[in-house]
Design an enzyme around this catalytic site. Structure first.
Site, PDB file in Angstrom:
ATOM      1  N   ARG A 158      -1.829 -35.426  -8.372  1.00  0.00           N
ATOM      2  CA  ARG A 158      -0.505 -36.163  -8.783  1.00  0.00           C
ATOM      3  C   ARG A 158      -1.182 -37.645  -9.511  1.00  0.00           C
ATOM      4  O   ARG A 158      -2.055 -37.951  -8.671  1.00  0.00           O
ATOM      5  CB  ARG A 158       0.486 -36.461  -7.981  1.00  0.00           C
ATOM      6  N   LYS A 172      -3.200 -34.967   4.941  1.00  0.00           N
ATOM      7  CA  LYS A 172      -2.601 -33.955   4.001  1.00  0.00           C
ATOM      8  C   LYS A 172      -3.138 -32.673   4.137  1.00  0.00           C
ATOM      9  O   LYS A 172      -4.514 -32.539   3.862  1.00  0.00           O
ATOM     10  CB  LYS A 172      -2.924 -34.568   2.669  1.00  0.00           C
ATOM     11  N   ARG A 211       3.641 -47.840   6.910  1.00  0.00           N
ATOM     12  CA  ARG A 211       3.178 -49.201   6.945  1.00  0.00           C
ATOM     13  C   ARG A 211       2.294 -49.013   8.273  1.00  0.00           C
ATOM     14  O   ARG A 211       2.842 -48.355   9.243  1.00  0.00           O
ATOM     15  CB  ARG A 211       4.202 -50.059   7.061  1.00  0.00           C
TER      16      ARG A 211
HETATM   17  C1  BTN Z   1      -1.221 -33.484  -5.455  1.00  0.00           C
HETATM   18  O1  BTN Z   1      -2.046 -34.427  -5.720  1.00  0.00           O
HETATM   19  O2  BTN Z   1      -0.814 -33.713  -4.168  1.00  0.00           O
HETATM   20  C2  BTN Z   1      -1.150 -32.291  -6.181  1.00  0.00           C
HETATM   21  C3  BTN Z   1      -2.271 -31.302  -6.106  1.00  0.00           C
HETATM   22  C4  BTN Z   1      -2.241 -30.091  -7.014  1.00  0.00           C
HETATM   23  C5  BTN Z   1      -3.444 -29.255  -6.968  1.00  0.00           C
HETATM   24  C6  BTN Z   1      -3.137 -27.763  -7.704  1.00  0.00           C
HETATM   25  S1  BTN Z   1      -4.673 -26.815  -7.331  1.00  0.00           S
HETATM   26  C7  BTN Z   1      -3.783 -25.998  -8.476  1.00  0.00           C
HETATM   27  C8  BTN Z   1      -3.289 -26.477  -9.474  1.00  0.00           C
HETATM   28  N1  BTN Z   1      -4.128 -26.773 -10.786  1.00  0.00           N
HETATM   29  C9  BTN Z   1      -4.453 -28.208 -10.764  1.00  0.00           C
HETATM   30  O3  BTN Z   1      -5.180 -28.579 -11.620  1.00  0.00           O
HETATM   31  N2  BTN Z   1      -3.528 -28.679  -9.848  1.00  0.00           N
HETATM   32  C10 BTN Z   1      -2.793 -27.817  -9.180  1.00  0.00           C
END
Ligand code: BTN
Length: 324
Positions: A123, A188, A322
């Site tokens: 993201r 995460k 925070r």
């Molecule tokens: C995030 O940033 O939390 C979202 C991550 C999403 C990763 C997945 S892996 C499969 C699909 N292909 C990508 O290039 N991204 C998503």
């Protein structure tokens, strides 16, 4: 001709294989084997060479196998998928499906997984670290008639679907962090990236991308700039990647059918039960220094943030806890 895939399939057992054995099994010269071994290194696959013994991948790799995956899917789920592809390597499974959608169409529902992503997308333009064979990189593409508006809340609903799929692994403290991180104890475990193409209010493609950390080792994830964990660190239940991937595909395909019928409303309550930030003080990134207390989510999945000026609905963005 030596295929990289067959070399990986032989070495995936973690045992030593001599250059002669590999050459003979593939009917190629030792030089060809050596060149292919170099390519494995380029994919980040650790190959150990021991004189007199040969080559091995220490610990082996639990490879994704399309036939196993398909067998593990219930027939009604399998029959709803037009095509299921497992790539050895790609830039991004989301990008791959978007390109397929633009060039040939993807039918109603198409699934793509990869063992390795050279430019995995996270993201907010971030890179998604994707070491070979260690995690799940899964994208599911749909062709929809309803337009983008019907997709409000989808990324949060997907989080709920993923949590349900992980139930057999009995992970204590598995939660969701707004908008769509899969979280365990503040670390995460996975993330969801939804990408759209097509008409705002007509036929469109939606690509649901899921990255889930499974076996990744600390060194492999060293570039990740936040606290993270893996499924193998969080569960005592044995993990087999094909079974896990099939569970995720099943949950997403079934969940997506529900979402199309009922929308986000059906997932909202469950999401709130899983909310890791409920009643916690957070800082909103992007909007300078905005702080507030999380009070759950609204009808469309917007974050309800209590600030001195009342409850504000935050549609998109990122929040961090925070430090206490
Ligand atoms: C995030 O940033 O939390 C979202 C991550 C999403 C990763 C997945 S892996 C499969 C699909 N292909 C990508 O290039 N991204 C998503």
């Amino acid at each position: 001709m030596l295929s990289l895939d067959s070399l990986i399939a032989i070495l995936a057992d973690g045992e030593f294989h001599s250059g002669v054995e590999l050459g003979e099994s593939q009917s190629v010269s030792r030089t060809a084997i050596w060149k292919s071994l170099q390519k494995l290194q380029e994919l980040g696959i650790p190959v150990e060479t021991v004189k007199g013994k040969g080559y091995r991948i220490p610990g082996g790799i639990n490879l994704l196998r399309p036939a196993e995956l398909e067998t593990a899917l219930p027939p009604d789920v399998r029959s709803g998928i037009d095509q299921l592809t497992v790539l050895t390597s790609t830039d991004s499974t989301n990008a791959w499906l978007l390109q397929q959608a633009q060039e040939h169409g993807i039918g109603r529902c198409r699934v793509c997984m990869a063992e390795y992503q050279s430019a995995g997308r996270g993201r907010r333009g971030r890179n998604w670290i994707s070491p070979f064979g260690q995690n799940i990189y899964l994208s599911i593409g749909y062709t929809l008639d309803a337009g983008f508006a019907a997709l409000e809340g989808l990324s949060l609903a997907v989080g709920v679907m993923v949590v349900e799929a992980l139930a057999p692994y009995r992970i204590p403290g598995l939660q969701l962090k707004w908008p769509n991180d899969i979280w365990v104890g503040g670390r995460k475990l996975g993330g969801v990236l939804i990408e759209l193409s097509g008409e705002q209010s007509g036929p469109c493609h939606v690509i649901i991308g899921l990255g889930l950390n499974v076996f990744m080792e600390r060194g492999e994830g060293a570039a990740i700039e936040q606290a993270w964990t893996t499924l193998s660190e969080e569960t005592d239940v044995p993990i087999e990647r094909n079974q896990l991937a099939a569970r995720l595909v099943e949950a997403l395909v079934r969940g997506m059918a529900l979402f199309e019928r009922e929308g986000f409303a059906l997932f909202r309550e469950r999401w709130q039960q899983l909310d890791a930030l409920r009643d916690r003080v957070v800082t909103l990134s992007g909007v300078q220094g905005k702080e507030g207390i999380c009070r759950g989510i609204g009808r469309f999945g917007h974050l309800l943030l209590e600030t001195p000026s009342g409850i504000e609905e935050i549609a998109a963005g990122e929040v961090s806890l925070r430090p206490s």
